[in-house]
Design a protein around this motif. Structure first.
Motif, PDB file in Angstrom:
ATOM      1  N   ILE A  57       5.396 -24.257 -13.749  1.00 18.95           N
ATOM      2  CA  ILE A  57       6.513 -24.257 -12.798  1.00 18.95           C
ATOM      3  C   ILE A  57       6.039 -24.859 -11.479  1.00 18.95           C
ATOM      4  CG2 ILE A  57       7.815 -22.723 -11.230  1.00 18.95           C
ATOM      5  CD1 ILE A  57       8.318 -20.846 -13.510  1.00 18.95           C
ATOM      6  N   GLY A  61      11.318 -25.520 -10.558  1.00 20.63           N
ATOM      7  CA  GLY A  61      11.595 -26.207 -11.818  1.00 20.63           C
ATOM      8  C   GLY A  61      10.615 -25.744 -12.883  1.00 20.63           C
ATOM      9  N   GLU A  85      16.122 -25.922 -13.475  1.00 18.31           N
ATOM     10  CA  GLU A  85      15.921 -25.841 -12.024  1.00 18.31           C
ATOM     11  C   GLU A  85      16.917 -24.883 -11.366  1.00 18.31           C
ATOM     12  OE1 GLU A  85      14.263 -29.659 -10.098  1.00 18.31           O
ATOM     13  OE2 GLU A  85      15.723 -30.406 -11.522  1.00 18.31           O
ATOM     14  N   PHE A 108      11.604 -35.354 -20.536  1.00 17.57           N
ATOM     15  CA  PHE A 108      11.429 -33.931 -20.823  1.00 17.57           C
ATOM     16  C   PHE A 108      12.621 -33.168 -20.277  1.00 17.57           C
ATOM     17  CE2 PHE A 108      10.162 -32.414 -16.544  1.00 17.57           C
ATOM     18  CZ  PHE A 108       9.839 -33.609 -15.929  1.00 17.57           C
ATOM     19  N   ARG A 152      12.786 -24.306   0.760  1.00 20.41           N
ATOM     20  CA  ARG A 152      13.171 -25.628   1.260  1.00 20.41           C
ATOM     21  C   ARG A 152      13.203 -25.641   2.789  1.00 20.41           C
ATOM     22  NH1 ARG A 152      12.068 -26.730  -3.896  1.00 20.41           N
ATOM     23  NH2 ARG A 152      13.759 -26.281  -5.345  1.00 20.41           N
ATOM     24  N   GLY A 176       9.225 -26.642 -16.523  1.00 18.66           N
ATOM     25  CA  GLY A 176       9.203 -27.674 -17.555  1.00 18.66           C
ATOM     26  C   GLY A 176       9.422 -27.012 -18.908  1.00 18.66           C
ATOM     27  N   LEU A 198       5.451 -35.949 -20.803  1.00 18.09           N
ATOM     28  CA  LEU A 198       6.417 -36.744 -21.542  1.00 18.09           C
ATOM     29  C   LEU A 198       7.149 -37.639 -20.544  1.00 18.09           C
ATOM     30  CD1 LEU A 198       7.944 -33.887 -23.718  1.00 18.09           C
ATOM     31  CD2 LEU A 198       6.706 -35.875 -24.628  1.00 18.09           C
ATOM     32  N   GLN A 222      17.203 -31.362  -8.524  1.00 18.86           N
ATOM     33  CA  GLN A 222      17.108 -30.403  -7.414  1.00 18.86           C
ATOM     34  C   GLN A 222      18.008 -30.727  -6.215  1.00 18.86           C
ATOM     35  OE1 GLN A 222      13.164 -29.791  -5.752  1.00 18.86           O
ATOM     36  NE2 GLN A 222      14.098 -29.452  -3.756  1.00 18.86           N
ATOM     37  N   ARG A 250       6.664 -27.478 -21.370  1.00 16.77           N
ATOM     38  CA  ARG A 250       5.441 -26.747 -20.991  1.00 16.77           C
ATOM     39  C   ARG A 250       5.583 -25.281 -21.410  1.00 16.77           C
ATOM     40  NH1 ARG A 250       2.840 -29.496 -16.276  1.00 16.77           N
ATOM     41  NH2 ARG A 250       2.966 -31.673 -16.906  1.00 16.77           N
TER      42      ARG A 250
END
Ligand code: 4AD
Ligand code: MG
Length: 467
Positions: free
Chosen positions: A392, A436, A249, A245, A397, A438, A242, A211, A441
């Protein structure tokens, strides 16, 4: 035999009968009687096998014996309409070559035990099973769909480094990267490890997230995404974690938290729809074998808007549930991070649809999240899915230089190591957001597998880096 070009089994099964063909693959099963053998051949191009019909009069007894489960064959013959049920066409074999024999006494997949747990112990061979063929094809389709989605939107695929000096998530669970001799570590005058002698001249680790570098890209070319391996040395032996993984992103300049949520929702819906449109054979197989709610659950997330709810509201819902007698293993009160059981309660019981949680206590989230005016929450967002929990994690930011620096100091992080990142707020800072996903996932959701070790070809977990 080689004068004929091989046709993949997926294509063969869709062809009209009446042509001579060459098929190659691995034997799944062989059955039959003295006169005729039926061989189910699979080459990985599809979950479905092609049936080879071998008239024993045409072949050496020795050759027929060498055709065992797991052996690889090249078969030339005529594609004919199938006599049996279950397939439209089959191959009437004229020539069979055993490319590689497979000793039935030793082949691990020959065993009766085909539980997923057993297959994990032979992960180098489990890829040959129908289950892992299906998972690998879906995994491939999802990777392609991810690139397609972002490409169509004009996002730039940014390659961020795997070796890094910074702990982006501030969780401290990083794998160190070093070439130092562990039996003879150089020390400085104070007795600390002297990383200036190490390969990079500083302490480095494998990345937990792309990121921070992604933000550099987004504040240059507008919209980027990363898609690569990610490493976390958290000692969590769960079906959802994991140590290695893959994560996607995206990071977008000029997006606020609402734009970010809208993109995340559009993105996962696109991927689920893509799987339904392109992987139905494999989905149907997994649905029938492991999870009869799979396809229905996938469809159920498409037609509806995800539920947006603040962390504070979610705490109230969970506290009320506890008061009403719902039992959780872990306690809930304002300020704690939710466990997967709480996330799943919100999704599966309370709202019965995917949930986007927002506005978390700042102390349970990373330093870079935008601070809300209330002084105690940040503009984070977690997307929660049925059966999975968090799929997610993301946020708007903190774009304000002073607020960002103050937060870094409050958390006792080193500003010096982050100067390059802070520069984005010094020079032409813009509101921006990202998240992000996964990858594994997501794959849990679109395969119905229950354990994350079964959606990645070679899982890395605590005490396990085999194969
Ligand atoms: O919520 P996380 O930690 O967020 C970040 O890393 C941010 N830097 C993302 C961003 O805003 N660009 O991780 C994101 C997702 C999680 O929601 C989860 O799906 C997955 O990554 N994830 C894991 N997947 C498998 N094994 C693990 N140990 C995982 N840790 C996180
Ligand atoms: Mg998270």
């Amino acid at each position: 035999m080689e004068s004929l070009k091989r046709t993949k089994i997926k294509a063969l099964l869709q062809m009209e009968p009446g042509v001579e063909v060459l098929a190659k693959g691995w034997v799944r099963t062989k059955r039959g009687n003295k006169q005729v053998k039926f061989i189910a051949l699979n080459d990985g191009s599809t979950i479905n096998n092609i049936q080879i019909v071998a008239n024993t009069e045409l072949f050496d007894e020795e050759l027929i014996k060498r055709i065992t489960t797991g052996a690889s064959l090249a078969v030339k013959g005529d594609l004919v309409e199938s006599q049996g049920s279950g397939q439209a066409v089959e191959i009437q074999a004229k020539e069979i070559e055993v490319l590689g024999e497979c000793d039935p006494m030793r082949f691990p997949l020959q065993k009766k035990d085909t539980t997923l747990e057993f297959l994990r112990s032979v992960a180098h061979m489990r890829l040959r099973t129908n289950t892992f063929g299906a998972v690998l094809r879906i995994r491939n389709a999802m990777a392609f769909a991810i690139h397609k989605f972002f490409n169509e939107k004009g996002f730039v695929y940014l390659h961020t480094p795997l070796i890094t000096e910074s702990d982006a998530e501030g969780a401290g669970d990083m794998f160190q990267v070093t070439t130092m001799d562990l039996k003879n570590i150089p020390l400085d005058k104070k007795g600390n490890v002297d990383f200036s002698k190490d390969f990079f001249g500083k302490k480095t680790s494998l990345t937990v997230s792309g990121q921070l570098e992604g933000e550099l890209g987004a504040t240059a070319v507008g919209e980027i995404y990363t898609f690569g391996p990610t490493f976390r040395a958290e000692n969590s032996n769960t079906p959802r974690h994991l140590a290695e993984f893959w994560m996607i992103e995206p990071e977008m300049a000029f997006y606020d938290i609402n734009d970010n949520m809208a993109l995340a929702e559009e993105f996962v819906k696109y991927l689920v729809q893509y799987a339904l449109d392109n992987c139905m054979d494999d989905l149907q197989f997994l649905n029938d074998k492991y999870d009869d709610g799979l396809i229905e659950r996938m469809r159920s997330v498409l037609g509806i808007a995800f539920q947006k709810v603040t962390y504070t509201e979610a705490v109230e819902i969970l506290e009320k549930a506890i008061a009403d007698g719902v039992k959780f293993e872990y306690p809930v009160h304002w300020g704690t991070d939710f466990q997967s059981e709480h996330e799943r309660y919100l999704v599966e019981k309370h709202f019965q649809k995917p949930v986007i949680l927002i506005d978390f206590p700042k102390d349970i989230k990373a330093f870079y999240m935008k601070q809300n005016p209330d002084g105690r929450t940040v503009r984070g967002m977690d997307v929660l899915f049925p059966k999975i929990g968090e799929i997610i994690g993301g946020s708007e930011r903190e774009a304000d230089l002073e607020k960002l620096e103050t937060r870094i100091d409050e958390l006792g992080m080193s500003r010096k190591n982050l100067e390059w990142y802070i520069d984005t707020r010094r020079y032409g800072s813009v509101p921006h957001s990202g998240f992000g996903l996964g990858f594994e996932r997501l794959l849990l959701f679109v395969t119905g597998m229950a354990n994350i070790r079964d959606v990645i070809p070679f899982p890395r977990t605590p005490k396990n880096a085999e194969f």
